[in-house]
Design an enzyme around this catalytic site. Structure first.
Site, PDB file in Angstrom:
ATOM      1  N   GLY A 144      48.305 -78.767  72.356  1.00 25.04           N
ATOM      2  CA  GLY A 144      48.772 -79.357  70.823  1.00 25.04           C
ATOM      3  C   GLY A 144      48.392 -80.178  69.879  1.00 25.04           C
ATOM      4  CG  ASN A 161      45.585 -77.170  65.236  1.00 26.69           C
ATOM      5  OD1 ASN A 161      44.346 -77.692  65.200  1.00 26.69           O
ATOM      6  ND2 ASN A 161      44.568 -76.161  66.371  1.00 26.69           N
ATOM      7  CG  MET A 195      47.418 -68.825  73.536  1.00 28.97           C
ATOM      8  SD  MET A 195      46.379 -68.872  71.862  1.00 28.97           S
ATOM      9  CE  MET A 195      45.180 -68.075  72.840  1.00 28.97           C
ATOM     10  CG  ASN A 228      46.942 -68.034  63.110  1.00 30.94           C
ATOM     11  OD1 ASN A 228      47.464 -68.777  64.039  1.00 30.94           O
ATOM     12  ND2 ASN A 228      46.087 -67.155  63.693  1.00 30.94           N
ATOM     13  CG  HIS A 282      41.003 -66.513  64.100  1.00 35.77           C
ATOM     14  ND1 HIS A 282      41.722 -66.008  65.281  1.00 35.77           N
ATOM     15  CD2 HIS A 282      39.817 -65.716  64.120  1.00 35.77           C
ATOM     16  CE1 HIS A 282      41.017 -65.690  65.853  1.00 35.77           C
ATOM     17  NE2 HIS A 282      39.516 -65.398  65.181  1.00 35.77           N
TER      18      HIS A 282
END
Lengths: 214, 214
Positions: free
Chosen positions: B14, B16, B98, B115, B117
């Protein structure tokens, strides 16, 4: 130190060739000894002549006898390889060369053919890389110089450089911004190779190693 | 101005999420109103609790009754969507989440699921993006924040940021360098969306438009 004998293959206007002629030819142990094109009318041939560099067209399209290899790519690529071997070329630079080379050509120059491509490979290989990237909607564009293998833009990466563009206006706009990066990156790589600073990691052959200056 | 009600979905530690809680939550018209995880033991749930944000686990693995949706992804995603709709969430942020979301989930939040990435998409989608990039031998790494569609990391790009690394030492090394970029890019995008500065080009729906500040 023996000079690195470089040949440049170009199809189009030859701006990458010009960057090499202007920035590395005749210095740093680098000698451009030949320019080849698959097009008799390529401006690259004139640029070579102007710089006093030997040039030749290996054009598949029917034309003057002795110059064309109508329809026979393999014969053409074989003749080009012979031309380059005769001139003891140690590095072949594809600079806007729009043909896929026959594996037989590559066999003559193991780990000695490089290409410049206007994307951050493996993204957007093949034709119109910039158009593909604009259509995808990317925000980071870039240029790759890589060793050429038998695939399309799939060989080991030597250097890459990127630019961030919050809002690319058009492919032409991106192309104008990438062109100086292509020139810079390609001449940087030719200098690195001439200085013996580019090698392969034996345990990981896709991985190109750039060593620090001696 | 009504606050943008944001939910964060996370699977792992966590970090982010923490960046969002620290840098945008409670200001710039942004309120984090929920944190969900597919793992009961995700550290993200503790981070949410510490910040006074409601959190829940929707774990597919058998566990306490009422919490798990054993083996039924669709039921799980449907329950998550209901949880979020109930809290009037306007933006769903996948931050190290995920799992692939069921299309049914996405239908609830059109153009409102994003999202982060750790690659310059479309290069290296899917799992272990950094490992893939190191194995390819790239010199330019980066991060993408994009809208989520039904594919894997295939939706329209919002922002990308890149770094050049002449010699990436390892995936871990690259990961350490990309992590702060992920945090920065993700919080930048949440702020842009809250400010109403992110829209789609109607003539070219893959193309995300970022407008200048009002």
């Amino acid at each position: 130190m023996t000079a690195l004998r470089v040949a440049v293959l170009a199809s189009g206007s030859g701006t990458n060739l010009q960057a090499i002629l202007d920035n590395v030819h005749g210095r740093d142990g680098i000698e451009v000894v030949g320019v080849l094109s698959d097009r008799r009318d390529s401006h690259a041939l004139e640029r070579a002549a102007k710089a006093g560099v030997e040039a030749a067209a290996f054009d598949l399209r029917p034309g003057q006898p002795g110059e064309a290899f109508p329809g026979d790519r393999r014969a053409r690529d074989s003749a080009m390889a012979a031309w380059l071997v005769e001139r003891e070329v140690g590095l072949v630079v594809l600079a806007g060369y729009m043909q896929v080379l026959d594996p037989l050509f590559l066999d003559h120059f193991p780990h000695a053919v490089i290409n410049v491509h206007p994307s951050l490979l493996p993204a957007f290989p093949g034709l119109d890389a910039i158009g593909q990237a604009v259509a995808y909607g990317v925000r980071v564009f870039g240029v790759t110089v890589h060793f050429v293998d038998e695939g399309v833009d799939s060989g080991p990466v030597i250097l890459q450089r990127s630019i961030e563009l919050a809002s690319p206006r058009s492919s032409e706009h991106v192309h104008d911004l990438l062109r100086p990066i292509e020139h810079e990156l390609l001449t940087d790589v030719v200098k690195l190779i001439a200085a013996g600073r580019v090698s392969f990691d034996p345990s990981f052959p896709r991985r190109v190693v750039i060593t620090a200056p001696a």
